[in-house]
Structures are given as C-alpha cells and as structure tokens.
Scaffold this motif. Sequence first.
Motif, PDB file in Angstrom:
ATOM      1  N   LEU A  69      45.543  42.991  47.199  1.00 54.91           N
ATOM      2  CA  LEU A  69      45.894  43.147  45.787  1.00 54.91           C
ATOM      3  C   LEU A  69      44.633  43.358  44.950  1.00 54.91           C
ATOM      4  O   LEU A  69      44.614  44.178  44.030  1.00 54.91           O
ATOM      5  CB  LEU A  69      46.652  41.918  45.287  1.00 54.91           C
ATOM      6  CG  LEU A  69      47.075  41.924  43.808  1.00 54.91           C
ATOM      7  CD1 LEU A  69      47.986  43.106  43.522  1.00 54.91           C
ATOM      8  CD2 LEU A  69      47.763  40.617  43.449  1.00 54.91           C
ATOM      9  N   THR A 102      48.941  48.112  36.063  1.00 58.35           N
ATOM     10  CA  THR A 102      49.158  48.356  37.485  1.00 58.35           C
ATOM     11  C   THR A 102      49.500  47.076  38.229  1.00 58.35           C
ATOM     12  O   THR A 102      50.422  47.037  39.055  1.00 58.35           O
ATOM     13  CB  THR A 102      47.904  48.995  38.115  1.00 58.35           C
ATOM     14  OG1 THR A 102      47.582  50.196  37.410  1.00 58.35           O
ATOM     15  CG2 THR A 102      48.143  49.327  39.578  1.00 58.35           C
ATOM     16  N   SER A 103      48.759  46.001  37.938  1.00 57.59           N
ATOM     17  CA  SER A 103      49.017  44.739  38.633  1.00 57.59           C
ATOM     18  C   SER A 103      50.387  44.181  38.290  1.00 57.59           C
ATOM     19  O   SER A 103      51.106  43.668  39.158  1.00 57.59           O
ATOM     20  CB  SER A 103      47.926  43.720  38.295  1.00 57.59           C
ATOM     21  OG  SER A 103      47.860  43.483  36.900  1.00 57.59           O
ATOM     22  N   ILE A 106      52.936  46.211  40.197  1.00 58.54           N
ATOM     23  CA  ILE A 106      53.009  45.801  41.596  1.00 58.54           C
ATOM     24  C   ILE A 106      53.852  44.535  41.730  1.00 58.54           C
ATOM     25  O   ILE A 106      54.722  44.431  42.600  1.00 58.54           O
ATOM     26  CB  ILE A 106      51.599  45.570  42.171  1.00 58.54           C
ATOM     27  CG1 ILE A 106      50.851  46.902  42.289  1.00 58.54           C
ATOM     28  CG2 ILE A 106      51.667  44.885  43.539  1.00 58.54           C
ATOM     29  CD1 ILE A 106      49.388  46.742  42.640  1.00 58.54           C
ATOM     30  N   GLU A 110      57.514  44.225  43.637  1.00 57.93           N
ATOM     31  CA  GLU A 110      57.635  43.273  44.747  1.00 57.93           C
ATOM     32  C   GLU A 110      58.758  42.267  44.497  1.00 57.93           C
ATOM     33  O   GLU A 110      59.515  41.913  45.413  1.00 57.93           O
ATOM     34  CB  GLU A 110      56.311  42.531  44.930  1.00 57.93           C
ATOM     35  CG  GLU A 110      56.340  41.479  46.018  1.00 57.93           C
ATOM     36  CD  GLU A 110      55.080  40.648  46.058  1.00 57.93           C
ATOM     37  OE1 GLU A 110      55.039  39.699  46.856  1.00 57.93           O
ATOM     38  OE2 GLU A 110      54.151  40.942  45.275  1.00 57.93           O
ATOM     39  N   ALA A 120      54.376  48.225  47.592  1.00 58.51           N
ATOM     40  CA  ALA A 120      54.178  48.283  46.145  1.00 58.51           C
ATOM     41  C   ALA A 120      52.724  48.571  45.806  1.00 58.51           C
ATOM     42  O   ALA A 120      52.428  49.392  44.923  1.00 58.51           O
ATOM     43  CB  ALA A 120      54.616  46.963  45.513  1.00 58.51           C
ATOM     44  N   MET A 121      51.800  47.900  46.503  1.00 59.59           N
ATOM     45  CA  MET A 121      50.373  48.144  46.260  1.00 59.59           C
ATOM     46  C   MET A 121      50.008  49.576  46.598  1.00 59.59           C
ATOM     47  O   MET A 121      49.283  50.249  45.848  1.00 59.59           O
ATOM     48  CB  MET A 121      49.533  47.187  47.112  1.00 59.59           C
ATOM     49  CG  MET A 121      49.628  45.741  46.708  1.00 59.59           C
ATOM     50  SD  MET A 121      48.642  44.696  47.813  1.00 59.59           S
ATOM     51  CE  MET A 121      49.372  43.088  47.494  1.00 59.59           C
ATOM     52  N   MET A 124      51.430  52.037  43.814  1.00 63.62           N
ATOM     53  CA  MET A 124      50.860  51.900  42.478  1.00 63.62           C
ATOM     54  C   MET A 124      49.377  52.239  42.438  1.00 63.62           C
ATOM     55  O   MET A 124      48.917  52.968  41.557  1.00 63.62           O
ATOM     56  CB  MET A 124      51.087  50.483  41.957  1.00 63.62           C
ATOM     57  CG  MET A 124      52.532  50.140  41.670  1.00 63.62           C
ATOM     58  SD  MET A 124      53.265  51.150  40.371  1.00 63.62           S
ATOM     59  CE  MET A 124      52.320  50.612  38.947  1.00 63.62           C
TER      60      MET A 124
END
Length: 310
Positions: A69, A102-103, A106, A110, A120-121, A124
């Motif tokens: 992440l 973005t985070s 993600i 998820e 997801a990571m 994105m």
Amino acid sequence: MADGFDDASRQIVDVLLSGLMGVVGLLPEAIAAPFQYAFMQRALLTALVVGATCGMLSCFIVLKRWSLLGDAISHAVLPGVAIAYLVGWPFFVGAFITGALTSLGIGAIERHTRLKADAAMGVMFTAAFAIGVVIISQIATSTHLMHILFGNVLGVQPAALLLTLIAGLIAVAAVVLFYKEFLLYTFDPVQTRALGFNSGRIHYGLILLLTLTIVASLETVGIILVVAMLATPGATAHLLTDRLPVMLAIAIGVGVISAVVGLYLAFYFNLASGGSIVIVASALFLLALIFSPRHGLLRRWFRDVSLRRA
C-alpha cells in the motif's frame, strides 16, 4: 501571500535550527564539521523528522502487511506533484491531494467490492502513475520532478522543511492520541469492532497518516525510495522484539540513524542522499536478520546444529 509564508517559514526554521545546532555543537569537531553549512543544517533537521516519522508508522505497516500500500500511494502522488508544478503550488499540496484520493479509493474498493487489496492497489496506483507520466511528458523541464522521484535532502528549502515538520508532528500526535485504537485494529480488527470502535474510521485514518508521511518524505528520499523507509525500520524492529512499544522505539531509532548516517555518506562521498539513507537502513536490517537473538539466521543455524547433534 507566498512570500509571507516563505518569510515565516524561514524565521521558524531558523529558531529550530539554532536549538539543533546547540546540540550538534556538543559533538566532536570532526563529526560536527559538515553542519557549518546552512544547507546541511536544514538537511539534518529534515532527515531527523522524516526518519523518526517513517520509522514510527513502519511498525503498523509491517504488522498490517501494508508495505505494498505504501508502494501504491508513493507512486500515486506523481500526478499531484506534476500538476502542482504546472500551476505553481507547493509539491506537498498536490501530492497529498492525489495521494489521499488514491489511498481512500483503494480502501473503498477493498471494503465495498469483491476485489481484494492487491487488485485494488494495482488498478488505482497504475492509473494514477500513468496520469502522472503523461503530464510529466508534457513538461519541458523535469529537474525538480527528478528530485521528487529520487530525493534531494541536501537542497531542501525552509518552506518545504516547515511543511515536513508539521506533517511529522501531526503523525506523532495522531499515534499518541489514538494509540489504543491503532493497537487494537492492527492486531484484531474484529475485536476492535466488538469493543465499539469504528474500524472504518481507524482504517482510513491510518491510511491518511501513511499518505501524509509519504508526502512529507518526498524531498528527503523521494517517491521511489520512501517505500523502503516505510518498511525497513519496522521490519528490522520486528526481528528484534515482539512488543509493540519496544518495536516503535527501535524502528524510530533505525529511521533516525539511517537518515543521519546516510546524510553523512551523501555529503562526504557525493552520493544520492535518498539512496544513501536507504542503503544504511538496509544494512541495519541485514545485521538484525543475521544477529537477532530470537529470529536471526545465526540463532536458527545454531539451533539446527544443536538438534542434529542431539
């Protein structure tokens, strides 16, 4: 407005540097010699802050298995950096906006779809990184953007240093104030919900702290190498202890030592500052991997030899 902020930043940083140099002045002259230069003084203060902050959060990242992440967010800030460069904003602002979006994206994918975290990571951060690459390709000069990619702690300016200090203080304050919540969520999210805590807020709060730390580290170790500073200190500490408070102390120590020693190497041998810092952190990890009293390779080797002889 910008000039006023720069002037205020310079005054605050000068006060902090005066205190730091009072401590450095107590060291032997051979060690303190590089810090007669103003740029080295700013670099030292920045390195200390980033090393300690990355070391602290790296414990949660390692225990939550979020190292990828950190990689995703560090790449996802690139379009924000490029846009900030184009419109004349501080890199910090653009990077934090795109990194946070973005985070959070993600985390939302998820938690609310059937896709797992790795998918997801992958979706994105590659999309955000591609947008950043396209924008950068349209910019005539990329000198400053290369500093963001690879780090340039020796050239950090007072305004950027002040933003780094503020980000570090926010991260430390959040961990201190919500230590119990982070501790529970890190080891047992189900129990966290059972005790009445909002695990979603803790989840996203921790992700935003990670984003803030990555953005604060941009001018020190750069986007590419910040992942190592967010994983290596925590991994090193995890080899040496099983208690979180001790792990936090060791990881912060590893982060600070790596930053300071790496800074010395960069100054004396004309090396890339970000790479030097990460090399020192990796060397400390290697020492822990070999010599850790409980989890080191030597310990395992001696144990295996003893069992064979028995």
